[in-house]
Design an enzyme around this catalytic site. Structure first.
Site, PDB file in Angstrom:
ATOM      1  N   GLU A 190      -0.146   9.737   0.618  1.00  0.00           N
ATOM      2  CA  GLU A 190       1.249   9.347   0.248  1.00  0.00           C
ATOM      3  C   GLU A 190       2.188  10.209  -0.529  1.00  0.00           C
ATOM      4  OE1 GLU A 190       2.398   6.652   1.670  1.00  0.00           O
ATOM      5  OE2 GLU A 190       0.596   5.863   2.504  1.00  0.00           O
ATOM      6  N   ARG A 222       4.265  -9.260   1.909  1.00  0.00           N
ATOM      7  CA  ARG A 222       4.607 -10.130   3.307  1.00  0.00           C
ATOM      8  C   ARG A 222       3.466 -11.187   3.243  1.00  0.00           C
ATOM      9  NH1 ARG A 222       1.941  -9.208   7.452  1.00  0.00           N
ATOM     10  NH2 ARG A 222       0.985  -7.371   7.015  1.00  0.00           N
ATOM     11  N   CYS A 226      -0.998  -1.807  -3.031  1.00  0.00           N
ATOM     12  CA  CYS A 226      -1.223  -0.312  -3.069  1.00  0.00           C
ATOM     13  C   CYS A 226      -0.032   0.582  -3.625  1.00  0.00           C
ATOM     14  CB  CYS A 226      -1.441   0.412  -1.557  1.00  0.00           C
ATOM     15  SG  CYS A 226      -3.289  -0.173  -0.890  1.00  0.00           S
ATOM     16  N   HIS A 244      -3.799   6.365   1.993  1.00  0.00           N
ATOM     17  CA  HIS A 244      -4.128   5.224   2.969  1.00  0.00           C
ATOM     18  C   HIS A 244      -4.993   5.731   3.873  1.00  0.00           C
ATOM     19  CE1 HIS A 244      -0.777   2.406   1.480  1.00  0.00           C
ATOM     20  NE2 HIS A 244      -1.916   1.781   1.668  1.00  0.00           N
TER      21      HIS A 244
HETATM   22  N1  PCA Z   1      -4.256  -2.053   1.039  1.00  0.00           N
HETATM   23  C1  PCA Z   1      -3.225  -2.877   0.617  1.00  0.00           C
HETATM   24  C2  PCA Z   1      -3.528  -3.367  -0.661  1.00  0.00           C
HETATM   25  C3  PCA Z   1      -5.108  -3.007  -0.801  1.00  0.00           C
HETATM   26  C4  PCA Z   1      -5.555  -2.310   0.437  1.00  0.00           C
HETATM   27  O1  PCA Z   1      -6.446  -1.656   0.576  1.00  0.00           O
HETATM   28  C5  PCA Z   1      -1.623  -1.987   0.532  1.00  0.00           C
HETATM   29  O2  PCA Z   1      -1.746  -1.179   1.519  1.00  0.00           O
HETATM   30  O3  PCA Z   1      -1.110  -2.558  -0.101  1.00  0.00           O
END
Ligand code: PCA
Length: 215
Positions: free
Chosen positions: A81, A91, A144, A166
């Site tokens: 990211e 959401r 996140c 991610h």
């Molecule tokens: N993914 C979520 C929150 C926790 C996770 O593992 C997100 O992308 O916000």
């Protein structure tokens, strides 16, 4: 011994496991060099408590680098990211039932922070190991992104580099769905993260390489 703090999240929404934690916990204690080792910890998937836990971990471990990892439902690769925004827009409710809509992560804070990891070098190194990776321009607007923003806010100007990655679903989480969303096996996620961390640790200045998206 120096410390790289690596975090993963507890499961959320419909999922019973969270690949970010499954992968991160396997990297606990792994050394990235003679005097640097990974400390892997779990964060709650809740707006009210994730930031508190992160702050505790930063104070407790005084890490030299921090990388938070989360599940990106529907992602197909290891996504480094690039930017955290000062916006919560959930959401779905989090694990404490909270669902903030259009609120700021830090009231009055900057609109966004860039991650301070060498994203392009990390993507290249992970791909060289034949593992899918890309730079992503949005970490979403759920927990996140909030954790990523709070992390960058906490470490701004400190010289400690930090960022967010991610990861996709695991194959067993999507098996039988029609159409089947993308996924990545756990050993590949673990190896991709290990290479990404190693590269981040050893690359003080990012490389210049095309890797953006056309809208
Ligand atoms: N993914 C979520 C929150 C926790 C996770 O593992 C997100 O992308 O916000």
């Amino acid at each position: 011994m120096r410390t790289v703090l690596l975090t993963g999240f507890e499961p959320f929404d419909q999922d019973l496991i969270n690949p970010s934690w499954e992968a991160v916990r396997l990297l606990e204690g792994v050394q990235l060099g003679a005097d640097v080792r990974i400390v892997a910890r779990q964060l709650p998937c809740a707006f009210a408590t994730a930031g508190e836990r992160l702050a505790q971990l930063l104070a407790e471990h005084r890490p030299q680098m921090v990388i938070a990892v989360g599940l990106g439902p529907g992602r197909s690769d290891i996504s480094i990211e690039r930017v955290a925004i000062n916006l919560n827009d959930a959401r779905i409710p989090d694990n404490l039932g909270q669902q903030p809509v259009d609120t700021e992560v830090v009231p009055g804070g900057p609109a966004a922070y860039f991650g301070t990891l060498p994203s392009k070098a990390m993507v290249r190194a992970v791909r060289e190991a034949c593992i899918g990776a890309s730079v992503s321009q949005t970490a979403g607007t759920f927990v996140c992104n909030q954790v990523f923003y709070l992390l960058q806010h906490a470490l701004a100007g400190s010289g400690v580099r930090s960022g967010f990655i991610h990861v996709p679903w695991l194959p067993e989480q999507v098996a039988g769905r029609v159409p089947e969303p993308p996924s990545m096996a756990l050993p590949m996620q673990v190896e991709g993260l290990r290479i990404a961390l190693l590269t981040a640790w050893n690359t003080p200045v990012d490389i210049t390489e095309a890797g953006g998206q056309v809208s």
